[in-house]
Scaffold this active site. Structure first.
Site, mmCIF file in Angstrom:
data_model
loop_
_atom_site.group_PDB
_atom_site.id
_atom_site.type_symbol
_atom_site.label_atom_id
_atom_site.label_comp_id
_atom_site.label_asym_id
_atom_site.label_seq_id
_atom_site.Cartn_x
_atom_site.Cartn_y
_atom_site.Cartn_z
ATOM 1 N N LYS A 227 5.413 -2.166 8.137
ATOM 2 C CA LYS A 227 6.738 -1.506 7.664
ATOM 3 C C LYS A 227 7.873 -2.224 7.280
ATOM 4 O O LYS A 227 8.373 -2.812 8.210
ATOM 5 C CB LYS A 227 6.934 -0.136 8.246
ATOM 6 N N ILE B 82 0.796 -1.383 0.068
ATOM 7 C CA ILE B 82 0.241 0.078 0.001
ATOM 8 C C ILE B 82 0.852 1.341 -0.024
ATOM 9 O O ILE B 82 0.322 2.426 0.047
ATOM 10 C CB ILE B 82 -1.012 -0.061 1.301
ATOM 11 N N GLY C 122 8.639 3.702 -0.462
ATOM 12 C CA GLY C 122 9.515 4.592 0.082
ATOM 13 C C GLY C 122 10.826 4.313 -0.226
ATOM 14 O O GLY C 122 11.050 3.221 -0.473
ATOM 15 N N ASP D 292 9.196 15.198 12.791
ATOM 16 C CA ASP D 292 8.597 15.096 11.396
ATOM 17 C C ASP D 292 7.021 15.165 11.436
ATOM 18 O O ASP D 292 6.367 14.556 10.793
ATOM 19 C CB ASP D 292 9.170 13.812 10.700
#
Length: 948
Positions: free
Chosen positions: A657, A635, A638, A769
């Site tokens: 991940k 999905i 990176g 972030d």
């Protein structure tokens, strides 16, 4: 009347008298001379809202005083101000003005100028001050000016009595000529970047009653002759690098407040301090002081607080600091004090905090101290105290925390402790307490942590503990508790850690414990019998049951198998399952090999040896996850790897991940919910695991486990089906856009998540972030802060609370990174402010319409500075009825994105500001006031207070 028209949004009673046909001299807040010309306008702290029009004001040719401080005024100061040539007093402080300050040289009569606490930028017109030779007050601090060094023009203002340049980016040294301003009474230069020594000629300022130099980079010693400043009442030079002793301060007997904490001072604290009859506050923590405290300190005055923590002080605690009955705070932690706590403090009813941990104190704690009515926090840890916790704790209705571990307290825990209804944390571990835990302890509904390990408690564990619905941690290890584990503990839905090891507990493990989501469970070394519930027989609980020879289990190898008629069938099923798993793994390996040959986008796993580390109770194993890491479940992509959505056989959805342990070639940026970072490697993996494995908060994404091999690392999270806030704001059609109520709830929830990271952890966690794509949404659109690969924990022993940052996301990065390469919690606040503006306007952080090298913050600030209607900045999809509340959130976003970090609020304040802007709350208040807007204005005032 033009002036009044500027504030038509303001519901101010003073304006009721401002009517045509009435002499302005009869207007409330307006004053005239004998010739009926207006000379003064005094409307400070009246909750005025609007853009100030200097053109109309300066038509009042006799105007000498304009006082509009502490309101909600905005806009810029126009050149029309130069026409107010008779002005002697100008105060527009504590407002929201921005832009540049114009030339002031025409205001030659000006004596008092107050522009502090606004949003002025650019260069201040220091040169024009040479014409303002009558100035006695110059207050321009708390503005993000561009100032490179101390303005030498100020040294020419010989009549100056007050100079307020706090928090306005001053750099360089305090000039030697400062001593020529001999009329100076109040000098405030704090929270800047000043360096060097305190100039020697400052001792000439003999009229000084306040000197504020805190939060700079000053070093060296207190100048010789500093004792000449005999009028000094308030001296604060804390948070610098000053050194030496305090001998030069001994003559300053008028001092009320002395704050020199976080420096490098050494030597003894002068005994003369004990004779200061006006001293009300003394803060000297985090230095290198030795010797004893003056025993008469605080005996003469309305002494309020003392903090001498983190030094090398010895001797007894001074006995009379609460002599006048107003003291609120004692903090003496991390020293070498001896003796006991003086009996005089047992009647100090104003005390809210007593912190004396990590000393060598002895004896009984005076009985009355346990029951002081305003006591919030008592910290006695790591001393040699003896005796009981007394029954007068029943009176401690404000007490939230008890830290008394590592002492020699003995006797029973009084049943009256159950009446201290505000208790949140109790730590009485490593003492000699005995007897039973009070049966009514369940009355402590706010109790979050209970540490009673390493005592001599006995009897049964009270079943009423199951009524402590807020409990997160319970540690009763190494006592003599007997009988069964209460089944009621299974109702503690928030319990995260349960340690009952090394007791004499018997009976079976309650099946209700299977309902808990525990990161730590330890029932070892007891006398438990019967089967270990299958749901607890997981790898994360390895070692949780050892030392209980009466236990049995079908899946834990070091226990005997439980007797069961169907055990043979179970063994067959297990064998079949293992065989099937092996076949499946072989098939999976073949599948990976095949995909590597035919699809270069799919990475291979170099190692077949995987290790799983769980952080909560798991209902799956690593093999089940590995089998689902395949192309059709991808999905997001990176540079560091991919993100997969996996659906287990039980129907549970997870997000996985995958991070390669070596840098990969840069991939495409994902626009899906689980966006990967662009620099994924082992350090990123470790940062995310270290951060999330210890965090439990409803607004922070939940990490279930990590799975690692030689070349790959997997992080397994809860799956959040509604993607990210970025997706919902920028990729959905208008019909599916978030309504205002949902946006508001997302803002509050995300703020609470960041508040927890900054204020709720043992050490602050900086995310680094924060952005809308890292705020994920569950099925009910409740937000989760995600993606912690850049997160850092602020170390308690760090000399600088900021930390170096390698990367971030353009448009969200705080401006200080450009010139310091450092960030702290206030950098997260800036980024969250960008998210708030993004959420309210519907714009992306970076868009072409903002202009080259401009972002959403520049776009909003420019339009506000031009005096445009800020309602036009809002997302068109926000209904008219909610636009007023959306504007409040926009203002909070602007406050959070102040250029200077010190001007930004903490996340704790941001949460409160957002709660004050809640639509439902304000609508209720409006109804109470018969539809008027008075209460809305009060709420705006709250926002102003909080921002200050």
């Amino acid at each position: 009347m033009k002036f009044k028209e500027s504030f038509k949004q303001s519901n101010v009673l003073e304006f009721d008298s401002w009517r045509f046909g009435v002499s302005p001299c009869n207007f409330s807040g307006v004053f005239c001379n004998s010739d009926q010309f207006v000379t003064r306008i005094e409307l400070s702290n009246k909750i005025l809202i609007g853009n100030l029009e200097f053109e109309s004001i300066c038509q009042l040719q006799s105007l000498e005083k304009l006082d509009l401080g502490f309101n909600n005024l905005s806009g810029i100061i126009t050149d029309d101000l130069k026409n107010c040539t008779k002005l002697r007093f100008l105060d527009i402080s504590m407002n929201f003005f921005n832009g540049a300050v114009p030339d002031l040289s025409s205001l030659r009569e000006l004596e008092d100028l107050r522009l502090n606490d606004n949003g002025f930028t650019g260069q201040f017109p220091w040169k024009s001050l040479e014409s303002l030779t009558n100035l006695t007050v110059l207050s321009v601090g708390d503005n993000p000016f561009d100032i490179s060094s101390f303005p030498l023009e100020v040294l020419k203002l010989k009549k100056l009595k007050r100079l307020f340049l706090t928090n306005c980016s001053l750099m360089g040294r305090i000039p030697e000529g400062i001593g020529n301003l001999t009329e100076m009474e109040n000098l405030e230069l704090s929270t800047n970047y000043l360096t060097g020594e305190i100039p020697e000629d400052i001792v000439k300022l003999t009229k000084l009653y306040q000197l504020q130099l805190y939060a700079n980079d000053l070093y060296g010693k207190i100048p010789v002759g500093f004792g000449n400043l005999i009028q000094l009442v308030d001296f604060d030079a804390s948070n610098n690098s000053l050194e030496g002793d305090l001998s030069e301060i001994k003559p300053l007997e008028r001092l009320k407040s002395l704050q020199l904490y976080e420096n490098h001072f050494s030597g003894n604290i002068p005994h003369e301090f004990g004779d200061f009859k006006n001293l009300e506050g003394l803060s000297l923590y985090s230095n290198k002081f030795t010797g004893t405290l003056p025993q008469s300190i605080g005996s003469w005055s309305n002494f309020d607080f003392i903090d001498v923590s983190d030094n090398l002080l010895t001797g007894p605690i001074p006995p009379n600091m609460c002599k006048n009955g107003v003291m609120t705070y004692i903090s003496m932690i991390n020293n070498q004090f001896t003796g006991g706590i003086p009996n005089s403090y047992s009647t100090c009813s104003t005390l809210s905090r007593i912190r004396v941990s990590n000393n060598s104190l002895t004896g009984n704690v005076p009985a009355g101290i346990w029951g002081l009515p305003n006591l919030d926090f008592i910290d006695l840890a790591m001393n040699q105290f003896e005796g009981p916790v007394t029954a007068d704790i029943v009176n401690a209705r404000s007490l939230t925390q008890i830290r008394a571990q590592n002492n020699r307290f003995s006797g029973n825990l009084p049943m009256e402790i159950s009446k201290a209804s505000s208790l949140v944390s109790i730590d009485l571990s490593f003492n000699q307490l005995s007897g039973a835990i009070p049966v009514d302890i369940g009355e402590l509904k706010k109790l979050n942590s209970l540490y009673l390990q390493e005592n001599m408690f006995s009897g049964t564990i009270p079943s009423s503990l199951g009524e402590c619905t807020s409990l997160n941690i319970m540690n009763l290890a190494e006592n003599s508790f007997s009988s069964q584990i209460p089944d009621t503990l299974g109702s503690l839905s928030g319990l995260n850690s349960l340690n009952l090891s090394r007791n004499q507990l018997s009976g079976q493990i309650p099946s209700s414990l299977s309902n808990l989501k525990l990161s730590l469970l330890d029932l070892s070394n007891n006398m438990l019998t019967g089967p270990v519930p299958e749901s607890l027989s997981i790898q994360a609980n390895n070692g949780s049951f050892i030392g209980n020879p009466g236990l049995c289990s079908q899946s834990i190898q070091y226990f005997r198998e439980c007797s069961n008629k169907s055990s043979h069938n179970i063994r067959i099923l297990i064998s079949c399952f293992l065989t099937g798993t092996i076949v499946l793994l072989i098939s999976f390996a073949g599948f990976i090999f095949f995909k590597k040959k035919h699809n270069e986008q799919v990475k291979s796993f170099k190692s077949d040896s995987w290790q799983i580390k769980s952080f909560t109770r798991l209902s799956f194993c690593e093999k089940e996850i590995l089998n689902l890491i395949k192309q059709e479940n991808l999905i997001g992509k990176g540079g560091s790897g991919n993100v997969y959505r996996v659906v287990l056989g039980s129907g549970v959805e997870l997000a996985v991940k995958h991070i390669w342990n070596t840098l990969s070639s840069e991939g495409n940026r994902s626009s899906t919910a689980m966006l990967m970072k662009r620099s994924g490697n082992l350090s990123e993996f470790e940062a995310e695991v270290a951060t999330l494995s210890s965090i439990r908060h409803v607004n922070v994404v939940k990490l279930y486990c990590s799975i690692t091999s030689e070349d790959s690392s997997l992080l397994v999270y809860e799956y959040l089906p509604n993607g990210s806030l970025w997706d919902r704001l920028h990729t959905t059609c208008d019909d599916d856009k978030l309504d205002w109520e949902t946006r508001y709830e997302i803002a509050v929830g995300a703020a609470k998540g960041l508040e927890y990271l900054h204020h709720g952890c043992d050490r602050p966690v900086i995310h680094h972030d924060v952005k809308s794509s890292n705020i994920l949404l569950d099925e009910f659109f409740k937000p989760r802060i995600a993606d912690f690969g850049l997160a850092k924990t602020v170390q308690s022993n760090s000399t600088n609370s900021s930390t170096h940052l390698i990367t971030g996301t353009h448009g969200y990065i705080a401006p200080e990174y450009a010139y310091t390469c450092k960030v702290n919690e206030k950098s997260d606040v800036y980024s969250f402010g960008v998210v708030l503006i993004e959420l309210v306007t519907g714009k992306k952080a970076i868009e072409a319409e903002f202009g080259e090298n401009k972002d959403i913050v520049d776009w909003v600030c420019r339009r506000m500075a031009r005096g445009e209607n800020i309602v036009e900045l809002l997302d068109n999809s926000i209904p008219e009825v909610f636009k007023e509340y959306a504007l409040k959130v926009l203002r909070i976003g602007v406050i959070c994105t102040a250029r200077l970090p010190a001007l930004r609020p903490s996340m704790r304040t941001v949460v409160q500001m957002l709660l004050d802007a809640e639509p439902c709350k304000l609508i209720d208040i409006i109804c109470q006031d018969d539809g008027s807007k008075k209460e809305i204005m009060v709420s705006d005032e709250k926002l102003k207070y909080n921002s200050v």
